[in-house]
Structure formats: C-alpha cells, structure tokens
Enzyme design. Structure first.
Site, PDB file in Angstrom:
ATOM      1  N   SER A   1       6.130  21.350   6.972  1.00  0.00           N
ATOM      2  CA  SER A   1       7.413  21.588   6.307  1.00  0.00           C
ATOM      3  C   SER A   1       7.361  22.884   5.499  1.00  0.00           C
ATOM      4  O   SER A   1       8.274  23.706   5.571  1.00  0.00           O
ATOM      5  CB  SER A   1       7.693  20.456   5.313  1.00  0.00           C
ATOM      6  OG  SER A   1       8.810  19.711   5.667  1.00  0.00           O
TER       7      SER A   1
ATOM      8  N   PHE B   1      15.639  26.698   1.166  1.00  0.00           N
ATOM      9  CA  PHE B   1      16.840  26.861   1.990  1.00  0.00           C
ATOM     10  C   PHE B   1      17.866  25.837   1.532  1.00  0.00           C
ATOM     11  O   PHE B   1      17.618  24.619   1.639  1.00  0.00           O
ATOM     12  CB  PHE B   1      16.460  26.613   3.448  1.00  0.00           C
ATOM     13  CG  PHE B   1      17.588  26.629   4.450  1.00  0.00           C
ATOM     14  CD1 PHE B   1      18.040  27.809   5.005  1.00  0.00           C
ATOM     15  CD2 PHE B   1      18.157  25.430   4.878  1.00  0.00           C
ATOM     16  CE1 PHE B   1      19.051  27.812   5.977  1.00  0.00           C
ATOM     17  CE2 PHE B   1      19.174  25.425   5.839  1.00  0.00           C
ATOM     18  CZ  PHE B   1      19.619  26.627   6.379  1.00  0.00           C
TER      19      PHE B   1
ATOM     20  N   TRP C   1      18.198  17.630  -1.937  1.00  0.00           N
ATOM     21  CA  TRP C   1      17.154  17.367  -0.933  1.00  0.00           C
ATOM     22  C   TRP C   1      16.514  18.654  -0.445  1.00  0.00           C
ATOM     23  O   TRP C   1      16.312  18.804   0.766  1.00  0.00           O
ATOM     24  CB  TRP C   1      17.712  16.603   0.272  1.00  0.00           C
ATOM     25  CG  TRP C   1      18.212  15.249   0.002  1.00  0.00           C
ATOM     26  CD1 TRP C   1      19.487  14.800   0.141  1.00  0.00           C
ATOM     27  CD2 TRP C   1      17.438  14.119  -0.438  1.00  0.00           C
ATOM     28  NE1 TRP C   1      19.564  13.477  -0.194  1.00  0.00           N
ATOM     29  CE2 TRP C   1      18.316  13.041  -0.548  1.00  0.00           C
ATOM     30  CE3 TRP C   1      16.081  13.931  -0.752  1.00  0.00           C
ATOM     31  CZ2 TRP C   1      17.890  11.778  -0.964  1.00  0.00           C
ATOM     32  CZ3 TRP C   1      15.665  12.686  -1.157  1.00  0.00           C
ATOM     33  CH2 TRP C   1      16.563  11.629  -1.255  1.00  0.00           C
TER      34      TRP C   1
ATOM     35  N   THR D   1      13.614  21.194   0.168  1.00  0.00           N
ATOM     36  CA  THR D   1      12.152  21.354   0.219  1.00  0.00           C
ATOM     37  C   THR D   1      11.739  22.582  -0.592  1.00  0.00           C
ATOM     38  O   THR D   1      12.318  23.655  -0.443  1.00  0.00           O
ATOM     39  CB  THR D   1      11.701  21.512   1.694  1.00  0.00           C
ATOM     40  OG1 THR D   1      12.058  20.325   2.398  1.00  0.00           O
ATOM     41  CG2 THR D   1      10.194  21.734   1.790  1.00  0.00           C
TER      42      THR D   1
ATOM     43  N   GLU E   1      16.801  18.068   9.099  1.00  0.00           N
ATOM     44  CA  GLU E   1      17.076  18.972  10.236  1.00  0.00           C
ATOM     45  C   GLU E   1      17.979  18.303  11.268  1.00  0.00           C
ATOM     46  O   GLU E   1      17.864  18.551  12.467  1.00  0.00           O
ATOM     47  CB  GLU E   1      15.775  19.409  10.907  1.00  0.00           C
ATOM     48  CG  GLU E   1      14.888  20.244  10.034  1.00  0.00           C
ATOM     49  CD  GLU E   1      15.323  21.690   9.963  1.00  0.00           C
ATOM     50  OE1 GLU E   1      16.326  22.048  10.619  1.00  0.00           O
ATOM     51  OE2 GLU E   1      14.678  22.451   9.232  1.00  0.00           O
TER      52      GLU E   1
END
Ligand code: TGC
Ligand code: FAD
Length: 391
Positions: free
Chosen positions: A96, A134, A167, A169, A369
């Site tokens: 990830s 992102f 959420w 990362t 994703e």
C-alpha cells in the site's frame, strides 16, 4: 527433508526477462531481511514500520515506472507488478505504501503536473524523503467519488480549499497530498496540499483490525490557501483521479498474489508437518482439495496479471480489464487466506504465522480501490452497455 513448494506451476518464469527476475529477487531479499523480521510486531502494535519509505526508495520501489530523470526507475509494468507482488508477500501495508506513493501521488504529478511540479516533488517522493497521500474518498462519497463535496473557490491568484477526505492511506504521516476537489465551474481539479499549510489537518483513524502496519487518516481543509503553482494544470475531470486508480488497481492485482503465495506456502508446510490421526493432515483429501484449489487459483491470477502487464506496456489495457483483474485476484487471495487459516487450525489465529494478518489486511484490499461489487458492476456495464450504478 523439507518439500520444495512450487508456485510457478505453469512456468510463468519463462515469460519473464532476466531483468524481471533480478528485480524480483532483490525485492524478495529486501522483504526477507527488512520486513519479515519486524512486520508482526508492527502490526500487533498498530504502528507503521519505522523508516520504511526511504528503504523502499533505496530499492527502487517508489515510482518504478516513472522516468529516471525524475528519480524513478524507468522500468516496465511487469517489473512494477513483480515489485508489488514481493512487497505484499511481506504485508499489504508495505505494498500500500509503495502503490499510493507510486500510482496515486507520483503518477498524477508526472502525468498531469507542470515541469516545475515534477522537478519539485518527484525526486523526493522517489527517494522516500517525502511521503505522499491521495485524497479522493470523502465521508459521504466512497464508491461514488464523482459526488465529492470538497470545493475550490478562487482567491488572490489561487484557491481556497474546503472539505474533508476520509480513509486516506498515510494521511497522518504525509508531507504532501494530491487532493481532488470541484472548482466553481464544477470541474474536478487536482491540487498538491503541503503539510504546514494553514487550515490543513490530518487526524489518524484508530482501532483498525486491518492494515495495522499502515497509517490511515483524514485530510481536513478549512480555508486552506492553494497557490496557483500547486494546481495540476493538465486535468479537469474525473478522468484524472480515475486514471490514477487504473495504475494502482493493476499493481494490487499483482500484489495480492504475493499475499496468497505466502499463505499457500505456509499452509502446505504446515499440512505436511502437522500430524493428526497418526498422519500428516496434508494426506487427507479435504486438505488436499484446498491446497489444489489454492495453486490453481494462484496460477490463473498470475496469468491474468502477466497478460494485463503486457497490455499495459503496450498502452492497451482497458480500465475494465484492470477491474476484472483487481476483483478476481483480491477475492482469490482473500479466499486462500481464509481457507489457509483453517488448515492451520488454532495455530492459524496467532502471529507466529502470517495468515491471519494477511487475511485481515485483504479485507481492506477488497474494499479500497473500488469494492468487489463495484468492479463487478464495471464488468457488467462493459458486457451490457447498461449502467447499474445509479438510476
Ligand atoms: P462515470 O460517469 O462512469 O465516469 C466519469 C468519467 O470518468 C471516466 N472513467 C475513467 N477514466 C479513466 N479510468 C477509469 N477507470 C475510469 N472510469 C471512468 C469516464 O469515461 C467518464 O469520462 P467522461 O469524459 O465521459 O466524463 O462515473 P461514475 O460517477 O458513474 O462512477 C463510475 C465508477 C463507480 C466506476 C467509479 O467512480 C469508481 O471506480 N468508483 C470506485 C471508487 C474508488 O475506487 N475509489 C478509490 C479511492 S483511492 C483508494 O482506495 C486508495 S487505497 C490505496 C492503498 O492503500 O493501496
Ligand atoms: P460505500 O461506497 O459506502 O459502499 C458500501 C457498500 O455499498 C459496499 O459494499 C459497496 O460495494 C456497496 N455499493 C456502493 N454503491 C453501490 C452500487 N451502486 N450498487 C451496489 N452496491 C453498491 N481512499 C482514498 O481516496 N485514498 C486512500 O488512500 C484510501 N486508502 C484507504 C485505506 C483503507 C484502509 C481503506 C479501508 C479505504 C481507503 N480508501 C482510500 C477509501 C476506499 O477507496 C473506500 O473505502 C472505497 O472506495 C469504498 O467506499 P466506502 O467505504 O465509502 O463504501
């Protein structure tokens, strides 16, 4: 003598170049020496592996397909896939970290950024000196990112950014984030938000049972001033963020094969060693059925990703093909993790073996994703031409 476990059942290695094998070998060695010894404790402690990003940078795992002049490794898509596979054999959190940095941060800056932006950010990101995040998903918009509420309003030669992403990362540890928001004309724009900008906060999401060695959090914007030079100039629609997802989803299709192989190898070894009713449990038909199906599914997944990699190298892979590979391979890996855990009986739930950790990680991978169901609907739409997402 320990039985040799063959996960290359269809001699897919023959389809790889000497360079591909060298890259795979190097990353496998890295995972063996730098990840495996520390990952269990990191996951149990809900901590990211210390110093991970510069180490990933040093082995060329950040931006492998970004040209060398910007700090990338200039490799092809099969190499990128193999790197993801080996990293995820260690832990999905490590893959990830590498896939967000490569496909969701470096890719949009390289593809949609100005030359100044490329030169300013890409070398530091490739080296792991800078950590990127992102921001697409929002509290009210996950599967339907097009409904995003985060807004850009023009101000003094730049924009004010307001809203929140959820959420995300690496949000709590990022130096910068590529964030997607609508401008006053309703166009989707990508902006680079830097830590330290007034009004920008990144609270951590705690108590996760999955991806515990990865930091997840929110990106919160209260009147954050974004100077014009931080706006990605070459993108103004949903195609921008969704094209980044194509690259990351492709990498995941390979990555999860690594997690599946780690579970499979552990299960075979255990089934040969563990004796019940005076026989190795691997001698019982029910356990052999599981192992035979694991190897079959891993082999099919390897072929799918390898072919997709070639199509990607040629610029021919469609988003729909990528959806199919992501969906199939993540489901395959999760099923293998769940069934492997059963082969290990009670031992399957402890950290002496990697299986439960992989299984819990893959519960996120099947959701992020694009969820398992969303990818199915993408295939359904491709078959019928009918959109089943919304009325
Ligand atoms: P729709 O109207 O279908 O499409 C809008 C426009 O985008 C184009 N498009 C794509 N372009 C490039 N690549 C793709 N994969 C594309 N999919 C669609 C489309 O052609 C259209 O273009 P135009 O020019 O005609 O306007 O959009 P929709 O709102 O109906 O939604 C479609 C849907 C559901 C497929 C899409 O939004 C989707 O994929 N939803 C899932 C959301 C998602 O995957 N989020 C991921 C967030 S990032 C993340 O999870 C990172 S985890 C990282 C880690 O830790 O590893
Ligand atoms: P929802 O969209 O609310 O979906 C809930 C359920 O409804 C799902 O089962 C879904 O399949 C189903 N559903 C939704 N719409 C339909 C429909 N039309 N038809 C049928 N069923 C439907 N996002 C980022 O932007 N950046 C990141 O770095 C990032 N990292 C993440 C890390 C982790 C650990 C996790 C868990 C998520 C991360 N995400 C990230 C967010 C991730 O992409 C979203 O969780 C995902 O897209 C799903 O959105 P949601 O959670 O809001 O679920």
């Amino acid at each position: 003598m320990m039985k040799q476990i063959n996960v290359d059942y269809f001699q897919i290695d023959d389809l790889l170049s000497a360079e591909h094998k060298l890259i795979r070998h190097a990353v496998r060695d890295f995972v063996r020496s730098e990840i495996k010894p520390v990952i269990e404790d990191a996951a149990q402690a809900h901590q990211a592996i210390e110093g991970l990003m510069p180490k990933l940078g040093a082995i060329g795992a950040l931006g492998p397909y970004i040209p060398e002049e910007y700090g990338g490794a200039g490799l092809d898509q099969i190499s990128y896939g193999l790197i993801m596979q080996e990293l995820e054999a260690g832990d999905s959190a490590v893959r990830s970290a590498a896939s967000v940095q490569s496909s969701l941060v470096m890719y949009p800056i390289y593809t949609y950024g100005s030359e100044e932006q490329r030169r300013k950010y890409l070398p530091g990101l490739a080296a792991g000196e800078l950590i990127g995040a992102f921001g697409l998903t929002e509290p009210n918009h996950g599967s339907d990112p097009g409904g995003m509420e985060t807004r850009l309003t023009a101000k003094n030669g730049g924009f004010l950014l307001n809203g929140a992403k959820m959420w995300i990362t690496n949000a709590p540890i990022c130096n910068l984030a590529v964030v997607w928001a609508r401008d006053e004309a309703g166009k989707v724009r990508g902006v680079i938000v830097e830590r330290g900008m007034d009004g920008f906060e990144t609270p951590e999401t705690l108590h996760k049972w999955s991806l515990r060695a990865s930091k997840t959090g929110e990106l919160v914007f209260h009147d954050v001033f974004i100077p014009a030079e931080n706006v990605l100039p070459e993108v103004n629609s949903m195609r921008g963020p969704l094209s980044c997802l194509n690259s990351a989803r492709y990498g995941i299709s390979w990555g999860v094969i690594g997690a599946a192989i780690d579970c499979y190898e552990t299960a075979v070894q255990y089934a040969l060693e563990r004796q019940q009713f005076d026989r190795p449990i691997g001698g019982f038909q029910l356990q052999q059925k599981k192992l035979a199906e694991f190897l079959t599914e891993i082999t099919k997944a390897q072929l799918l990703s390898w072919r997709l990699g070639l199509l990607k190298n040629e610029g021919k892979a469609t988003p729909q093909q990528i959806s199919m590979a992501k969906r199939n391979n993540v489901h395959m890996a999760l099923q293998i993790a769940r069934e492997s855990r059963q082969i290990l009986g009670g031992m399957g739930i402890v950290g002496d073996f990697p299986i439960m950790r992989h299984m819990m990680n893959l519960e996120s991978v099947i959701t992020y994703e694009g969820t398992h169901d969303i990818h199915l609907l993408i295939t359904g739409q491709d078959i019928t031409g009918l959109n089943a997402f919304s009325s």
